[in-house]
Design a protein around this motif. Sequence first.
Motif, short mmCIF file in Angstrom:
data_model
loop_
_atom_site.label_atom_id
_atom_site.label_comp_id
_atom_site.label_asym_id
_atom_site.label_seq_id
_atom_site.Cartn_x
_atom_site.Cartn_y
_atom_site.Cartn_z
N TRP A 142 35.15 -51.88 68.75
CA TRP A 142 35.32 -51.08 69.97
C TRP A 142 34.05 -51.13 70.80
CZ3 TRP A 142 36.01 -45.06 70.01
CH2 TRP A 142 36.31 -44.66 71.32
N ARG B 17 41.24 -39.29 64.97
CA ARG B 17 41.47 -40.03 66.22
C ARG B 17 41.71 -39.04 67.34
NH1 ARG B 17 41.51 -43.72 69.65
NH2 ARG B 17 43.10 -45.32 69.89
N TYR C 12 42.58 -49.37 74.29
CA TYR C 12 41.26 -48.76 74.48
C TYR C 12 40.77 -48.97 75.91
CZ TYR C 12 41.50 -48.00 69.56
OH TYR C 12 41.91 -47.56 68.33
N GLY D 175 39.23 -47.54 60.26
CA GLY D 175 38.35 -46.83 61.19
C GLY D 175 37.01 -47.50 61.42
N PRO D 176 36.22 -47.79 60.34
CA PRO D 176 34.91 -48.42 60.56
C PRO D 176 35.03 -49.79 61.23
CG PRO D 176 35.08 -47.54 58.32
CD PRO D 176 36.44 -47.42 58.95
N ASP E 225 30.10 -52.33 70.24
CA ASP E 225 29.03 -52.82 69.40
C ASP E 225 28.02 -53.57 70.25
OD1 ASP E 225 27.56 -54.72 67.57
OD2 ASP E 225 28.58 -53.41 66.16
N MET F 59 32.89 -41.56 66.76
CA MET F 59 32.51 -42.32 67.94
C MET F 59 33.46 -42.00 69.08
SD MET F 59 32.41 -46.42 68.41
CE MET F 59 31.00 -46.79 67.42
N TYR F 60 32.91 -41.59 70.21
CA TYR F 60 33.82 -41.28 71.32
C TYR F 60 33.27 -41.82 72.62
CZ TYR F 60 31.01 -37.42 73.24
OH TYR F 60 30.04 -36.67 73.84
N LYS G 195 35.70 -49.23 64.90
CA LYS G 195 34.47 -48.81 65.60
C LYS G 195 33.59 -50.00 65.90
CE LYS G 195 32.36 -45.19 63.78
NZ LYS G 195 31.97 -44.15 62.81
N SER H 262 38.45 -41.29 70.79
CA SER H 262 37.51 -41.33 69.67
C SER H 262 38.16 -42.00 68.47
CB SER H 262 37.04 -39.92 69.27
OG SER H 262 38.04 -39.27 68.53
N VAL H 263 37.32 -42.61 67.67
CA VAL H 263 37.70 -43.07 66.34
C VAL H 263 36.64 -42.47 65.42
CG1 VAL H 263 37.95 -45.03 64.78
CG2 VAL H 263 38.74 -45.22 67.14
N TYR H 264 37.05 -41.53 64.58
CA TYR H 264 36.10 -40.74 63.80
C TYR H 264 35.04 -40.12 64.72
CZ TYR H 264 38.35 -42.71 59.68
OH TYR H 264 39.27 -43.07 58.74
#
Length: 363
Positions: free
Chosen positions: A128, A298, A229, A121-122, A130, A319-320, A125, A315-317
């Motif tokens: 995805w 997710r 994504y 997950g991290p 940054d 973050m959406y 993110k 979303s991943v955790y």
Amino acid sequence: MDSDDEIPLLVTATTLDPVPVTIITGYLGCGKTTLLNYILTEQHSKKIAVILNEFGEGDTMEKSVAIGEKGNLCEEWLELQNGCLCCSVKDNGVKAIENLMSKRGKFDYILLETTGLADPGPIAKLFWIDTELGSDVHLDGIVCVIDSKNANKYLGGTLLDESNSDTINPSTRQVALADIILVNKIDLVDRQTLDMLKTKIRSINGSAEIIETTNSKVDLNKILDLKSYTPSNNVRIDEMIRNAESSDGKSHIHQNISTVTLEIPDGILRKSLDTFVCKILWENLLKDSKGNLSEIVRMKGVIRFSDGSTAAVQSVYDMYEFQEITENLCEVPPGSRIILIGTFLDKTELSHLLDKCIDLRYD
Ligand SMILES: Nc1nc2c(ncn2[C@@H]2O[C@H](COP(=O)(O)OP(=O)(O)OP(=O)(O)O)[C@@H](O)[C@H]2O)c(=O)[nH]1
């Protein structure tokens, strides 16, 4: 030797489009390295850089491999000062990628293999969205490899975390976050065991495509360039929705991790959906009917808004992102829905919360 000298054959003009990153995850010994080797051997049209996240004696190295179209394999080591990629993902992950990016033009695809115990997950993110990496790279997809001989022992169980039965163990998280799941080592199990395992996997992650493999051999078109994504990938949206519908709410394992599909009324206000998403991802208030706190790992979905626009939500955790869908709208399945993967998801509670947000009882 200067690493630049080592790979001159690979210095060819490439597009400066963002470089896709595929994360390869899976529990210890499942066949991740076998998959990497298979990709590097079988795939000849891409120049691939590989980041391996390996635990060493007190330090960790990120190993970058570039491979040319003619199978010329060259290696270089990018040393990281402390920690592993998943533990100090921000510093080390960014550094590894920045190092790689300084060699842009020598590769046009990145494969990142996580350690068997890593939560992808991290890392997902990081790739995805940054800002430090800008548009240099984009997350293409997460591929999870499963050892069909041993997965039943740890998948969904508490073996790795006996002290806290509410915590999802790493292998289960890996499955929950995956876009594609390779059920590997099928030569070692019978059909009944395999089908039971697939049912278990499907109950955790209802939207991923599941592919059976031996020695991680898979049609590479099924795992690379997924554009998971990217909202314009309507074929994947369609597949994802069909998979999720067949497994909605079924959870056979004690952590109650499952996939739930929520139908969203067409023409919902953006503000209402935004409020709902913030509530379920950020406020940690969502509970099931027994009072267990839910965790959304997710989320994926397609929404048709009141202003006539259509967006993909992911979303991943925590973050959406909403991304407008402008192309091939006719191929996007009708209606609006979101697919949620997480623990203690209660469809009734989720629907109530959604109704409140639609009635604007929440701002
Ligand atoms: N029988 C069988 N063995 C396999 C298969 N796939 C991989 N293996 C073997 O399983 C072992 C582990 O495979 P790896 O690819 O190293 O697994 P990994 O996920 O990279 O392992 P870690 O890095 O330890 O997490 C190796 O000995 C592989 O040859 C398969 O489909 N069938």
